[in-house]
Motif scaffolding. Structure first.
Motif, PDB file in Angstrom:
ATOM      1  N   GLU A 139       0.826  -1.201   0.000  1.00 32.55           N
ATOM      2  CA  GLU A 139       0.000   0.000   0.000  1.00 32.55           C
ATOM      3  C   GLU A 139       0.864   1.257   0.000  1.00 32.55           C
ATOM      4  OE1 GLU A 139      -2.617  -3.254   1.412  1.00 32.55           O
ATOM      5  OE2 GLU A 139      -0.576  -2.633   1.881  1.00 32.55           O
ATOM      6  N   GLU A 140       1.953   1.261   0.790  1.00 30.95           N
ATOM      7  CA  GLU A 140       2.858   2.414   0.800  1.00 30.95           C
ATOM      8  C   GLU A 140       3.513   2.609  -0.562  1.00 30.95           C
ATOM      9  OE1 GLU A 140       4.509   2.724   5.363  1.00 30.95           O
ATOM     10  OE2 GLU A 140       5.249   1.079   4.117  1.00 30.95           O
ATOM     11  N   ILE A 141       3.872   1.507  -1.205  1.00 30.24           N
ATOM     12  CA  ILE A 141       4.499   1.607  -2.517  1.00 30.24           C
ATOM     13  C   ILE A 141       3.477   2.035  -3.568  1.00 30.24           C
ATOM     14  CG2 ILE A 141       5.748   0.300  -4.290  1.00 30.24           C
ATOM     15  CD1 ILE A 141       6.672  -1.574  -1.995  1.00 30.24           C
ATOM     16  N   PHE A 142       2.242   1.579  -3.440  1.00 30.27           N
ATOM     17  CA  PHE A 142       1.201   1.925  -4.410  1.00 30.27           C
ATOM     18  C   PHE A 142       0.843   3.407  -4.339  1.00 30.27           C
ATOM     19  CE2 PHE A 142      -3.176   2.451  -5.784  1.00 30.27           C
ATOM     20  CZ  PHE A 142      -3.226   1.721  -6.967  1.00 30.27           C
ATOM     21  N   HIS A 143       0.674   3.920  -3.113  1.00 33.66           N
ATOM     22  CA  HIS A 143       0.240   5.313  -2.946  1.00 33.66           C
ATOM     23  C   HIS A 143       1.403   6.296  -2.842  1.00 33.66           C
ATOM     24  CE1 HIS A 143      -3.999   4.324  -2.417  1.00 33.66           C
ATOM     25  NE2 HIS A 143      -3.657   3.367  -1.580  1.00 33.66           N
ATOM     26  N   GLY A 144       2.604   5.807  -2.472  1.00 35.45           N
ATOM     27  CA  GLY A 144       3.699   6.714  -2.124  1.00 35.45           C
ATOM     28  C   GLY A 144       3.618   7.054  -0.642  1.00 35.45           C
ATOM     29  N   ALA A 145       4.747   7.382  -0.040  1.00 40.29           N
ATOM     30  CA  ALA A 145       4.767   7.642   1.404  1.00 40.29           C
ATOM     31  C   ALA A 145       6.000   8.442   1.774  1.00 40.29           C
ATOM     32  CB  ALA A 145       4.736   6.325   2.186  1.00 40.29           C
ATOM     33  N   THR A 146       5.996   8.961   2.997  1.00 44.78           N
ATOM     34  CA  THR A 146       7.167   9.602   3.583  1.00 44.78           C
ATOM     35  C   THR A 146       7.506   8.866   4.865  1.00 44.78           C
ATOM     36  OG1 THR A 146       6.597  11.774   2.676  1.00 44.78           O
ATOM     37  CG2 THR A 146       8.128  11.729   4.524  1.00 44.78           C
ATOM     38  N   LYS A 147       8.719   8.355   4.965  1.00 45.25           N
ATOM     39  CA  LYS A 147       9.152   7.597   6.137  1.00 45.25           C
ATOM     40  C   LYS A 147      10.120   8.443   6.957  1.00 45.25           C
ATOM     41  CE  LYS A 147       8.222   3.727   6.464  1.00 45.25           C
ATOM     42  NZ  LYS A 147       7.042   3.047   7.044  1.00 45.25           N
ATOM     43  N   LYS A 148       9.920   8.432   8.270  1.00 45.51           N
ATOM     44  CA  LYS A 148      10.803   9.120   9.206  1.00 45.51           C
ATOM     45  C   LYS A 148      11.566   8.058  10.000  1.00 45.51           C
ATOM     46  CE  LYS A 148       9.135  13.371   8.483  1.00 45.51           C
ATOM     47  NZ  LYS A 148       9.936  14.517   7.997  1.00 45.51           N
ATOM     48  N   MET A 149      12.862   8.001   9.807  1.00 44.28           N
ATOM     49  CA  MET A 149      13.693   7.004  10.478  1.00 44.28           C
ATOM     50  C   MET A 149      14.592   7.692  11.502  1.00 44.28           C
ATOM     51  SD  MET A 149      12.510   4.447   8.882  1.00 44.28           S
ATOM     52  CE  MET A 149      13.558   3.187   9.603  1.00 44.28           C
ATOM     53  N   LYS A 150      14.496   7.237  12.756  1.00 42.13           N
ATOM     54  CA  LYS A 150      15.301   7.825  13.818  1.00 42.13           C
ATOM     55  C   LYS A 150      16.523   6.959  14.086  1.00 42.13           C
ATOM     56  CE  LYS A 150      14.099   7.668  18.210  1.00 42.13           C
ATOM     57  NZ  LYS A 150      13.377   7.957  19.477  1.00 42.13           N
ATOM     58  N   ILE A 151      17.694   7.585  14.094  1.00 43.43           N
ATOM     59  CA  ILE A 151      18.913   6.880  14.458  1.00 43.43           C
ATOM     60  C   ILE A 151      19.528   7.566  15.681  1.00 43.43           C
ATOM     61  CG2 ILE A 151      19.361   6.171  12.077  1.00 43.43           C
ATOM     62  CD1 ILE A 151      21.570   8.312  11.980  1.00 43.43           C
ATOM     63  N   THR A 172      14.685  11.588   6.770  1.00 40.26           N
ATOM     64  CA  THR A 172      13.431  11.583   6.012  1.00 40.26           C
ATOM     65  C   THR A 172      13.646  10.898   4.664  1.00 40.26           C
ATOM     66  OG1 THR A 172      12.722  13.645   7.063  1.00 40.26           O
ATOM     67  CG2 THR A 172      11.590  13.002   5.038  1.00 40.26           C
ATOM     68  N   ILE A 173      12.782   9.938   4.363  1.00 45.22           N
ATOM     69  CA  ILE A 173      12.875   9.183   3.112  1.00 45.22           C
ATOM     70  C   ILE A 173      11.549   9.319   2.370  1.00 45.22           C
ATOM     71  CG2 ILE A 173      13.215   6.902   2.082  1.00 45.22           C
ATOM     72  CD1 ILE A 173      14.814   6.150   4.560  1.00 45.22           C
ATOM     73  N   THR A 174      11.599   9.787   1.127  1.00 45.87           N
ATOM     74  CA  THR A 174      10.411   9.942   0.305  1.00 45.87           C
ATOM     75  C   THR A 174      10.254   8.717  -0.593  1.00 45.87           C
ATOM     76  OG1 THR A 174      10.619  12.352   0.307  1.00 45.87           O
ATOM     77  CG2 THR A 174       9.235  11.378  -1.407  1.00 45.87           C
ATOM     78  N   ILE A 175       9.129   8.027  -0.448  1.00 45.84           N
ATOM     79  CA  ILE A 175       8.845   6.831  -1.231  1.00 45.84           C
ATOM     80  C   ILE A 175       7.963   7.220  -2.413  1.00 45.84           C
ATOM     81  CG2 ILE A 175       7.912   4.494  -1.186  1.00 45.84           C
ATOM     82  CD1 ILE A 175      10.334   4.973   0.654  1.00 45.84           C
ATOM     83  N   LYS A 176       8.497   7.119  -3.627  1.00 48.44           N
ATOM     84  CA  LYS A 176       7.717   7.415  -4.819  1.00 48.44           C
ATOM     85  C   LYS A 176       6.793   6.247  -5.146  1.00 48.44           C
ATOM     86  CE  LYS A 176       9.707   9.305  -8.326  1.00 48.44           C
ATOM     87  NZ  LYS A 176      10.641   9.568  -9.461  1.00 48.44           N
ATOM     88  N   ARG A 177       5.678   6.548  -5.800  1.00 53.62           N
ATOM     89  CA  ARG A 177       4.728   5.508  -6.196  1.00 53.62           C
ATOM     90  C   ARG A 177       5.406   4.493  -7.118  1.00 53.62           C
ATOM     91  NH1 ARG A 177      -0.304   7.199  -8.982  1.00 53.62           N
ATOM     92  NH2 ARG A 177      -1.014   5.146  -8.253  1.00 53.62           N
ATOM     93  N   GLY A 178       5.225   3.210  -6.782  1.00 57.02           N
ATOM     94  CA  GLY A 178       5.788   2.149  -7.612  1.00 57.02           C
ATOM     95  C   GLY A 178       7.274   1.926  -7.419  1.00 57.02           C
ATOM     96  N   LEU A 179       7.860   2.458  -6.346  1.00 54.93           N
ATOM     97  CA  LEU A 179       9.306   2.347  -6.126  1.00 54.93           C
ATOM     98  C   LEU A 179       9.747   0.881  -6.155  1.00 54.93           C
ATOM     99  CD1 LEU A 179      11.726   4.306  -5.216  1.00 54.93           C
ATOM    100  CD2 LEU A 179      11.383   3.262  -2.975  1.00 54.93           C
ATOM    101  N   PRO A 180      10.772   0.526  -6.953  1.00 57.04           N
ATOM    102  CA  PRO A 180      11.206  -0.879  -7.017  1.00 57.04           C
ATOM    103  C   PRO A 180      11.840  -1.340  -5.713  1.00 57.04           C
ATOM    104  CG  PRO A 180      12.043   0.423  -8.889  1.00 57.04           C
ATOM    105  CD  PRO A 180      11.508   1.396  -7.895  1.00 57.04           C
TER     106      PRO A 180
END
Length: 331
Positions: A139-151, A172-180
């Motif tokens: 679903e995240e790959i289909f719609h696109g998403a923004t992921k916040k990763m804490k290190i 911050t990581i931006t997930i584009k729609r359909g990302l391989p």
């Protein structure tokens, strides 16, 4: 079992920082002099862990395995520890030279190329990159998403660069729609800071989370459905929910054989280079055969599946020959 860093230095868990330095100084010089390479490496690694408060706390709580694999938290993770494997480097950091018997006064006024005063920084080596898996739902790959990763990393407390402290950092990581799957997101030099190191790059590599209905192959969404033998023979309408929560009513009108696949055009994943273009949905079927069929039902099945006889054309029907009695004229 992992290494007992306290045991390697001959210490207990209640030891103080000064005890760690004294133990390392004694053992490192001894192993260095006698050429015991393996012991020299273990001693240096133990000192590298126990002399840094954050690493020591992680080791005390999670052991060597947790320290080296990284520790997940509710909203991020603590980067895994990796020893650089160069005991001479640790020795240089401790004594200020690879030779623990060198004249340190002379080194101060005639420094080697290794050092640049007044900050005490020298020729620094970059730490190896730290790779982590970033699992994404379909679903995240289909719609696109923004992921916040804490290190959590070690940074210098101030401009003097004498001591470090743990610090949280949000990536911050931006997930584009359909990302391989297998896409790499690199964050240069956001790892631990240190006097003689260049911070490591942190790299996230994407992978698909398992989905209860679908899996993807390139742009196509693949799914499998269980159907009865009756449905396979006479047809049915298959309801299916898409990743964007639409209900499709898909008519299955052909006889479903074991190798039959239903292709629904344009209902696959978007192309990340051209989001308006989409792959297909491909449905395969698993036919569930009945465990028992009554004799009366078998007769009906045989009758239903029996090929109908083709009525013969009267003109082409086979006719019995007519025999005539021969006469003298025929002879």
């Amino acid at each position: 079992m992992g290494y007992d860093y306290y045991g390697i230095l001959g210490l207990n868990k209640n030891c103080q920082d000064l005890d760690i330095k004294k133990a390392y100084r004694t053992l490192a010089v001894e192993h260095y002099q006698e050429g015991r390479r393996d012991e020299f490496i273990l001693t240096s690694e133990a000192y590298d862990v126990l002399s840094e408060p954050c690493r020591r706390a992680l080791y005390d709580q999670y052991g060597e395995e947790g320290l080296k694999k990284g520790v997940p938290t509710n909203d991020g993770f603590i980067l895994p520890y990796v020893y650089h494997g160069d005991p001479e480097k640790t020795l240089k950091d401790f004594f200020g030279t690879s030779n623990p018997y060198a004249d340190l006064v002379e080194k101060r006024y005639s420094p080697e190329e290794l050092f640049t005063f007044p900050l005490g920084q020298g020729i620094r080596e970059k730490e190896p990159p730290l790779e982590r898996t970033l699992a994404l739902s379909l679903e995240e790959i289909f719609h696109g998403a923004t992921k916040k990763m804490k290190i959590i990393r070690n940074v210098f407390e101030d401009d003097t660069e004498e001591t470090t402290k743990p610090e949280e950092k949000i990536l911050t990581i931006t997930i584009k729609r359909g990302l391989p799957a297998g896409t790499r997101f690199e964050f240069p030099e956001v790892g631990d800071q240190g006097h003689t190191i260049i911070p490591a790059d942190v790299i996230f590599v994407t992978e698909d989370k398992p989905h209860p209905i679908y899996h993807r192959e390139n742009l196509d969404l693949m799914t499998e459905r269980n159907i009865s033998l009756e449905q396979a023979l006479v047809g049915f309408t298959l309801p299916i929910i898409t990743l964007d929560q639409r209900l499709l009513q898909i008519p299955i009108t052909q006889v479903v054989s074991p190798d039959y696949k239903k292709l629904v055009e344009g209902e696959g994943m978007p192309d990340w280079n051209e989001p308006s273009r989409r792959g297909n949905m491909i449905i395969s079927f698993k036919i569930e055969f009945p465990k028992y069929i009554p004799k009366s039902s078998k007769a009906l099945i045989i009758k239903a599946l029996k090929k109908p006889l083709i009525e013969k054309d009267k003109k082409t029907q086979f006719q019995q020959p007519v025999f005539h009695k021969r006469t003298k004229a025929d002879r």
